[in-house]
Design a protein around this motif. Structure first.
Motif, short mmCIF file in Angstrom:
data_model
loop_
_atom_site.label_atom_id
_atom_site.label_comp_id
_atom_site.label_asym_id
_atom_site.label_seq_id
_atom_site.Cartn_x
_atom_site.Cartn_y
_atom_site.Cartn_z
N CYS A 169 -79.55 -10.53 52.11
CA CYS A 169 -80.10 -10.34 51.08
C CYS A 169 -79.44 -9.73 49.90
CB CYS A 169 -80.97 -9.46 51.72
SG CYS A 169 -80.86 -7.70 52.12
N THR A 170 -80.59 -8.30 49.15
CA THR A 170 -80.88 -7.72 48.01
C THR A 170 -80.88 -6.43 48.51
OG1 THR A 170 -82.46 -8.60 46.22
CG2 THR A 170 -80.42 -9.65 46.28
N SER A 171 -80.36 -5.78 47.46
CA SER A 171 -81.26 -3.98 48.03
C SER A 171 -82.31 -4.13 47.40
CB SER A 171 -80.32 -3.07 47.27
OG SER A 171 -80.35 -3.29 45.87
N HIS A 172 -82.49 -5.08 46.51
CA HIS A 172 -84.33 -5.05 46.26
C HIS A 172 -85.54 -5.96 47.47
CE1 HIS A 172 -83.18 -2.73 42.57
NE2 HIS A 172 -82.06 -3.44 42.50
N ASP A 173 -85.46 -6.52 48.57
CA ASP A 173 -85.59 -6.89 48.80
C ASP A 173 -86.52 -6.41 50.82
OD1 ASP A 173 -84.95 -9.67 48.81
OD2 ASP A 173 -83.61 -9.86 49.79
N ASN A 174 -87.82 -7.17 50.13
CA ASN A 174 -88.48 -6.31 51.74
C ASN A 174 -88.24 -6.26 52.75
OD1 ASN A 174 -90.86 -6.26 53.21
ND2 ASN A 174 -91.63 -5.80 51.16
N VAL A 175 -87.86 -5.14 53.28
CA VAL A 175 -87.62 -4.91 54.87
C VAL A 175 -88.17 -5.93 56.04
CG1 VAL A 175 -87.24 -3.76 56.65
CG2 VAL A 175 -86.86 -3.10 54.64
N GLU A 176 -89.47 -5.92 55.41
CA GLU A 176 -90.42 -7.33 56.28
C GLU A 176 -89.83 -8.63 56.40
OE1 GLU A 176 -94.57 -6.77 56.35
OE2 GLU A 176 -94.27 -4.74 56.65
N HIS A 177 -89.44 -8.57 55.00
CA HIS A 177 -88.72 -10.09 55.01
C HIS A 177 -87.83 -10.12 55.48
CE1 HIS A 177 -87.78 -14.00 52.95
NE2 HIS A 177 -86.72 -13.50 52.14
N VAL A 178 -86.68 -9.36 55.39
CA VAL A 178 -84.95 -9.66 55.37
C VAL A 178 -85.57 -9.58 57.27
CG1 VAL A 178 -83.18 -8.37 55.92
CG2 VAL A 178 -83.83 -8.39 53.83
N LEU A 179 -86.17 -9.10 58.15
CA LEU A 179 -86.58 -9.16 59.67
C LEU A 179 -86.66 -10.19 60.10
CD1 LEU A 179 -87.91 -5.28 60.04
CD2 LEU A 179 -85.44 -6.00 60.94
N THR A 180 -87.48 -11.00 58.80
CA THR A 180 -87.84 -12.02 59.47
C THR A 180 -87.12 -12.89 59.92
OG1 THR A 180 -90.76 -11.57 59.30
CG2 THR A 180 -89.36 -13.75 59.02
N GLN A 181 -86.33 -13.37 58.52
CA GLN A 181 -84.96 -13.86 58.17
C GLN A 181 -83.85 -13.60 59.20
OE1 GLN A 181 -83.71 -12.99 54.51
NE2 GLN A 181 -83.68 -15.19 53.87
N MET A 182 -84.39 -12.62 60.19
CA MET A 182 -82.73 -12.01 61.00
C MET A 182 -83.41 -12.43 62.45
SD MET A 182 -81.88 -8.25 59.83
CE MET A 182 -80.93 -7.67 60.63
N THR A 183 -84.36 -12.62 62.49
CA THR A 183 -85.37 -12.78 63.73
C THR A 183 -85.16 -14.15 63.80
OG1 THR A 183 -86.65 -10.79 64.10
CG2 THR A 183 -87.74 -13.08 64.91
N GLN A 184 -85.80 -14.81 62.95
CA GLN A 184 -85.67 -16.60 62.53
C GLN A 184 -84.31 -17.14 63.02
OE1 GLN A 184 -87.71 -17.27 59.03
NE2 GLN A 184 -89.84 -17.03 60.35
N PHE A 244 -80.12 -13.74 64.68
CA PHE A 244 -78.65 -12.41 64.31
C PHE A 244 -79.34 -11.27 63.83
CE2 PHE A 244 -79.77 -14.45 59.91
CZ PHE A 244 -79.67 -14.09 59.47
N ARG A 245 -78.09 -10.63 64.65
CA ARG A 245 -78.62 -9.03 64.44
C ARG A 245 -78.16 -8.04 62.83
NH1 ARG A 245 -76.92 -6.03 69.46
NH2 ARG A 245 -75.19 -7.13 68.65
N HIS A 246 -77.17 -8.57 62.12
CA HIS A 246 -76.89 -8.10 61.37
C HIS A 246 -76.83 -9.14 59.50
CE1 HIS A 246 -74.62 -7.14 65.00
NE2 HIS A 246 -74.80 -5.57 63.92
N MET A 247 -76.54 -8.02 58.14
CA MET A 247 -77.11 -9.00 57.68
C MET A 247 -76.28 -7.92 56.47
SD MET A 247 -80.63 -10.65 55.32
CE MET A 247 -81.14 -11.41 56.34
N PRO A 248 -75.32 -9.03 55.59
CA PRO A 248 -74.76 -8.41 54.54
C PRO A 248 -76.21 -7.95 53.11
CG PRO A 248 -73.48 -9.85 55.55
CD PRO A 248 -75.17 -10.13 55.83
N VAL A 249 -75.58 -6.63 52.83
CA VAL A 249 -76.69 -6.62 51.79
C VAL A 249 -75.01 -7.71 50.04
CG1 VAL A 249 -77.95 -5.47 50.51
CG2 VAL A 249 -77.65 -4.99 52.46
N VAL A 250 -75.97 -7.91 49.23
CA VAL A 250 -75.37 -8.02 48.24
C VAL A 250 -76.56 -8.49 46.85
CG1 VAL A 250 -73.97 -9.82 46.64
CG2 VAL A 250 -74.26 -9.48 49.76
N ASP A 251 -75.32 -7.38 46.06
CA ASP A 251 -76.67 -7.42 45.03
C ASP A 251 -75.50 -7.91 43.75
OD1 ASP A 251 -78.34 -6.56 45.67
OD2 ASP A 251 -78.23 -4.33 45.13
N ARG A 252 -75.85 -8.26 42.61
CA ARG A 252 -75.09 -9.31 41.81
C ARG A 252 -73.90 -10.13 42.75
NH1 ARG A 252 -76.14 -4.48 37.34
NH2 ARG A 252 -78.74 -5.07 37.67
N GLY A 253 -73.43 -10.26 43.16
CA GLY A 253 -72.17 -10.70 43.51
C GLY A 253 -71.45 -9.62 44.44
#
Length: 118
Positions: free
Chosen positions: A84-99, A102-111
């Motif tokens: 995800c990026t630092s500008h992503d919505n938390v609820e969207h990221v939580l949905t991705q993780m649930t679907q 997985f429990r950990h997601m790297p945050v990547v901005d501009r690569g």
């Protein structure tokens, strides 16, 4: 709320990474010392090449025994990262993780790796 708010609330900045050639035992020691559930694998410390979780290590120990501990983390890391990026919505990221189950997601901005959320 945005992911950047979570990153700002963390006590430390940056992301702890290990190199792809590090052994699984080294990664397990780091996870235990830092009380992390996963570690990002990065050859240069700035880009995410993969991720290795406690669960990945336990699964491999069960499948092949202690011999896996001397092998490189690159043999067992998840290479197809969902980020995800630092500008992503938390609820969207939580949905991705649930679907994605997985429990950990790297945050990547501009690569560039800027954080890890769990």
């Amino acid at each position: 709320m945005l992911i950047q708010a979570i990153l700002k609330s963390k006590a430390t900045t940056g992301v702890v990474t290990v190199k792809p050639q590090a052994s699984v035992a080294e990664a397990a020691k780091l996870l235990a010392e830092k009380k992390f559930g996963s570690v990002v694998i990065s050859a240069d410390g700035e880009t995410a090449d993969g991720i290795l979780s406690e669960r990945d290590i336990v699964r491999e120990l069960a499948a092949s025994g202690a011999g896996c501990l001397i092998k490189p983390v690159s043999d067992y890391m998840t290479r197809e990262l969902v980020t995800c990026t630092s500008h992503d919505n938390v609820e969207h990221v939580l949905t991705q993780m649930t679907q994605g189950r997985f429990r950990h997601m790297p945050v990547v901005d501009r690569g560039r790796l800027v954080g890890l959320v769990s």
